[in-house]
Design a protein around this motif. Structure first.
Motif, PDB file in Angstrom:
ATOM      1  N   HIS A   9      53.565  74.767  10.039  1.00  0.00           N
ATOM      2  CA  HIS A   9      52.473  75.743   9.984  1.00  0.00           C
ATOM      3  C   HIS A   9      51.265  75.260  10.785  1.00  0.00           C
ATOM      4  O   HIS A   9      50.577  76.061  11.425  1.00  0.00           O
ATOM      5  CB  HIS A   9      52.072  76.039   8.545  1.00  0.00           C
ATOM      6  N   ALA A  10      50.997  73.958  10.761  1.00  0.00           N
ATOM      7  CA  ALA A  10      49.860  73.428  11.516  1.00  0.00           C
ATOM      8  C   ALA A  10      50.079  73.616  13.014  1.00  0.00           C
ATOM      9  O   ALA A  10      49.177  74.076  13.738  1.00  0.00           O
ATOM     10  CB  ALA A  10      49.658  71.951  11.194  1.00  0.00           C
ATOM     11  N   VAL A  11      51.268  73.287  13.485  1.00  0.00           N
ATOM     12  CA  VAL A  11      51.557  73.432  14.920  1.00  0.00           C
ATOM     13  C   VAL A  11      51.593  74.906  15.303  1.00  0.00           C
ATOM     14  O   VAL A  11      51.064  75.305  16.350  1.00  0.00           O
ATOM     15  CB  VAL A  11      52.885  72.720  15.275  1.00  0.00           C
ATOM     16  N   ALA A  12      52.190  75.742  14.442  1.00  0.00           N
ATOM     17  CA  ALA A  12      52.267  77.171  14.747  1.00  0.00           C
ATOM     18  C   ALA A  12      50.883  77.793  14.831  1.00  0.00           C
ATOM     19  O   ALA A  12      50.601  78.595  15.733  1.00  0.00           O
ATOM     20  CB  ALA A  12      53.100  77.883  13.684  1.00  0.00           C
ATOM     21  N   ARG A  13      49.997  77.418  13.909  1.00  0.00           N
ATOM     22  CA  ARG A  13      48.631  77.966  13.944  1.00  0.00           C
ATOM     23  C   ARG A  13      47.883  77.496  15.187  1.00  0.00           C
ATOM     24  O   ARG A  13      47.123  78.253  15.786  1.00  0.00           O
ATOM     25  CB  ARG A  13      47.860  77.567  12.690  1.00  0.00           C
ATOM     26  N   PRO A  24      48.381  84.072  11.698  1.00  0.00           N
ATOM     27  CA  PRO A  24      49.391  84.395  10.692  1.00  0.00           C
ATOM     28  C   PRO A  24      48.734  84.682   9.340  1.00  0.00           C
ATOM     29  O   PRO A  24      47.560  84.400   9.133  1.00  0.00           O
ATOM     30  CB  PRO A  24      50.249  83.141  10.612  1.00  0.00           C
ATOM     31  N   PRO A  25      49.495  85.221   8.393  1.00  0.00           N
ATOM     32  CA  PRO A  25      48.934  85.518   7.065  1.00  0.00           C
ATOM     33  C   PRO A  25      48.381  84.270   6.381  1.00  0.00           C
ATOM     34  O   PRO A  25      48.707  83.146   6.743  1.00  0.00           O
ATOM     35  CB  PRO A  25      50.128  86.070   6.282  1.00  0.00           C
ATOM     36  N   TYR A  26      47.547  84.479   5.390  1.00  0.00           N
ATOM     37  CA  TYR A  26      46.848  83.384   4.709  1.00  0.00           C
ATOM     38  C   TYR A  26      47.794  82.386   4.050  1.00  0.00           C
ATOM     39  O   TYR A  26      47.485  81.216   3.912  1.00  0.00           O
ATOM     40  CB  TYR A  26      45.893  83.946   3.655  1.00  0.00           C
ATOM     41  N   TYR A  27      48.973  82.833   3.618  1.00  0.00           N
ATOM     42  CA  TYR A  27      49.864  81.931   2.875  1.00  0.00           C
ATOM     43  C   TYR A  27      50.548  80.902   3.773  1.00  0.00           C
ATOM     44  O   TYR A  27      51.221  80.016   3.286  1.00  0.00           O
ATOM     45  CB  TYR A  27      50.899  82.720   2.077  1.00  0.00           C
ATOM     46  N   THR A  28      50.399  81.006   5.090  1.00  0.00           N
ATOM     47  CA  THR A  28      50.968  79.995   5.978  1.00  0.00           C
ATOM     48  C   THR A  28      49.925  78.961   6.390  1.00  0.00           C
ATOM     49  O   THR A  28      50.132  78.215   7.323  1.00  0.00           O
ATOM     50  CB  THR A  28      51.556  80.648   7.237  1.00  0.00           C
ATOM     51  N   LYS A  29      48.803  78.935   5.676  1.00  0.00           N
ATOM     52  CA  LYS A  29      47.750  77.982   6.014  1.00  0.00           C
ATOM     53  C   LYS A  29      48.181  76.581   5.588  1.00  0.00           C
ATOM     54  O   LYS A  29      48.569  76.355   4.440  1.00  0.00           O
ATOM     55  CB  LYS A  29      46.454  78.372   5.308  1.00  0.00           C
ATOM     56  N   PRO A  30      48.117  75.598   6.501  1.00  0.00           N
ATOM     57  CA  PRO A  30      48.536  74.240   6.158  1.00  0.00           C
ATOM     58  C   PRO A  30      47.521  73.524   5.268  1.00  0.00           C
ATOM     59  O   PRO A  30      46.414  74.000   5.060  1.00  0.00           O
ATOM     60  CB  PRO A  30      48.653  73.552   7.524  1.00  0.00           C
ATOM     61  N   SER A  31      47.920  72.359   4.772  1.00  0.00           N
ATOM     62  CA  SER A  31      47.035  71.567   3.915  1.00  0.00           C
ATOM     63  C   SER A  31      45.874  71.005   4.734  1.00  0.00           C
ATOM     64  O   SER A  31      45.833  71.132   5.959  1.00  0.00           O
ATOM     65  CB  SER A  31      47.823  70.422   3.275  1.00  0.00           C
ATOM     66  N   ALA A  32      44.953  70.350   4.059  1.00  0.00           N
ATOM     67  CA  ALA A  32      43.763  69.816   4.734  1.00  0.00           C
ATOM     68  C   ALA A  32      44.130  68.761   5.774  1.00  0.00           C
ATOM     69  O   ALA A  32      43.558  68.728   6.874  1.00  0.00           O
ATOM     70  CB  ALA A  32      42.797  69.233   3.705  1.00  0.00           C
ATOM     71  N   LYS A  33      45.100  67.900   5.451  1.00  0.00           N
ATOM     72  CA  LYS A  33      45.514  66.867   6.411  1.00  0.00           C
ATOM     73  C   LYS A  33      46.172  67.499   7.630  1.00  0.00           C
ATOM     74  O   LYS A  33      45.951  67.075   8.761  1.00  0.00           O
ATOM     75  CB  LYS A  33      46.468  65.882   5.751  1.00  0.00           C
ATOM     76  N   ALA A  34      46.993  68.512   7.388  1.00  0.00           N
ATOM     77  CA  ALA A  34      47.661  69.181   8.509  1.00  0.00           C
ATOM     78  C   ALA A  34      46.657  69.971   9.345  1.00  0.00           C
ATOM     79  O   ALA A  34      46.848  70.139  10.553  1.00  0.00           O
ATOM     80  CB  ALA A  34      48.764  70.084   7.992  1.00  0.00           C
ATOM     81  N   GLN A  35      45.582  70.444   8.727  1.00  0.00           N
ATOM     82  CA  GLN A  35      44.558  71.156   9.486  1.00  0.00           C
ATOM     83  C   GLN A  35      43.853  70.223  10.459  1.00  0.00           C
ATOM     84  O   GLN A  35      43.443  70.633  11.550  1.00  0.00           O
ATOM     85  CB  GLN A  35      43.550  71.806   8.541  1.00  0.00           C
TER      86      GLN A  35
END
Length: 100
Positions: A9-13, A24-35
Protein backbone atom coordinates in the motif's frame (compact mmCIF):
# COMPACT_ATOMS: atom_id res chain seq x y z
CA UNK A 1 1.24 -11.08 5.23
CA UNK A 2 0.28 -7.88 7.02
CA UNK A 3 3.79 -6.48 6.60
CA UNK A 4 3.68 -7.23 2.87
CA UNK A 5 0.27 -5.57 2.50
CA UNK A 6 1.52 -2.54 4.41
CA UNK A 7 4.55 -2.17 2.13
CA UNK A 8 2.42 -2.78 -0.96
CA UNK A 9 0.00 0.00 0.00
CA UNK A 10 2.87 2.40 0.73
CA UNK A 11 4.49 1.82 -2.66
CA UNK A 12 1.13 1.90 -4.46
CA UNK A 13 0.19 5.22 -2.85
CA UNK A 14 3.56 6.75 -3.74
CA UNK A 15 3.17 5.59 -7.35
CA UNK A 16 -0.31 7.12 -7.46
CA UNK A 17 1.07 10.41 -6.14
CA UNK A 18 3.98 10.46 -8.60
CA UNK A 19 1.76 9.42 -11.50
CA UNK A 20 -0.90 12.00 -10.58
CA UNK A 21 -3.53 9.28 -10.24
CA UNK A 22 -6.57 9.45 -7.92
CA UNK A 23 -5.85 8.41 -4.33
CA UNK A 24 -7.03 4.91 -3.36
CA UNK A 25 -9.78 4.51 -0.74
CA UNK A 26 -9.02 5.30 2.90
CA UNK A 27 -8.79 1.64 3.96
CA UNK A 28 -5.61 1.12 1.90
CA UNK A 29 -3.72 3.70 3.94
CA UNK A 30 -0.43 2.22 5.22
CA UNK A 31 0.83 2.39 8.80
CA UNK A 32 2.89 5.31 10.10
CA UNK A 33 6.21 3.55 9.43
CA UNK A 34 5.15 2.66 5.90
CA UNK A 35 4.05 6.25 5.33
CA UNK A 36 7.65 7.33 6.01
CA UNK A 37 8.78 4.94 3.26
CA UNK A 38 6.09 6.40 1.01
CA UNK A 39 7.37 9.94 1.69
CA UNK A 40 10.95 8.88 0.92
CA UNK A 41 9.89 7.34 -2.39
CA UNK A 42 7.98 10.51 -3.27
CA UNK A 43 11.08 12.66 -2.53
CA UNK A 44 12.99 10.94 -5.34
CA UNK A 45 10.65 10.77 -8.35
CA UNK A 46 13.54 10.05 -10.76
CA UNK A 47 14.67 6.90 -8.91
CA UNK A 48 14.28 3.63 -10.76
CA UNK A 49 12.60 0.59 -9.28
CA UNK A 50 15.97 -1.17 -9.00
CA UNK A 51 17.37 1.80 -7.03
CA UNK A 52 14.44 1.64 -4.62
CA UNK A 53 14.75 -2.13 -4.26
CA UNK A 54 18.47 -1.83 -3.57
CA UNK A 55 17.90 0.86 -0.95
CA UNK A 56 15.22 -1.24 0.76
CA UNK A 57 17.53 -4.27 0.80
CA UNK A 58 20.28 -2.15 2.31
CA UNK A 59 17.90 -0.73 4.92
CA UNK A 60 16.72 -4.23 5.82
CA UNK A 61 20.32 -5.15 6.77
CA UNK A 62 20.15 -8.61 5.25
CA UNK A 63 23.74 -9.38 6.30
CA UNK A 64 23.22 -8.37 9.94
CA UNK A 65 22.74 -11.96 11.06
CA UNK A 66 25.10 -14.57 9.68
CA UNK A 67 24.21 -18.23 9.77
CA UNK A 68 26.88 -20.83 10.28
CA UNK A 69 26.23 -24.51 9.91
CA UNK A 70 27.98 -26.92 12.23
CA UNK A 71 27.37 -30.56 12.85
CA UNK A 72 26.54 -31.31 16.44
CA UNK A 73 27.97 -34.41 18.04
CA UNK A 74 25.44 -37.20 18.40
CA UNK A 75 27.47 -39.26 20.84
CA UNK A 76 25.17 -39.46 23.80
CA UNK A 77 26.69 -39.60 27.28
CA UNK A 78 26.99 -43.01 28.90
CA UNK A 79 24.29 -42.32 31.48
CA UNK A 80 21.78 -41.72 28.71
CA UNK A 81 22.13 -45.17 27.16
CA UNK A 82 19.48 -47.68 28.15
CA UNK A 83 20.97 -50.95 29.32
CA UNK A 84 19.45 -53.92 27.54
CA UNK A 85 18.46 -56.62 29.97
CA UNK A 86 17.04 -60.07 29.52
CA UNK A 87 13.23 -60.02 29.27
CA UNK A 88 11.29 -61.11 32.31
CA UNK A 89 8.96 -64.04 31.73
CA UNK A 90 5.68 -63.74 33.59
CA UNK A 91 3.76 -66.63 32.07
CA UNK A 92 4.73 -70.11 30.95
CA UNK A 93 5.28 -70.73 27.30
CA UNK A 94 2.15 -72.23 25.73
CA UNK A 95 2.31 -75.78 24.39
CA UNK A 96 0.24 -76.94 21.47
CA UNK A 97 -0.81 -80.56 20.85
CA UNK A 98 -1.16 -81.78 17.33
CA UNK A 99 -4.74 -82.55 16.31
CA UNK A 100 -5.19 -86.04 14.94
Amino acid sequence: MGLFNDAYHAVARSLCTLGKQPTPPYYTKPSAKAQKVQEQIEKYPDATVLDIEGALNEAAQQSLIVETHRLISVNAPEWLHIKQKAPKVFSPKPKFHKLT
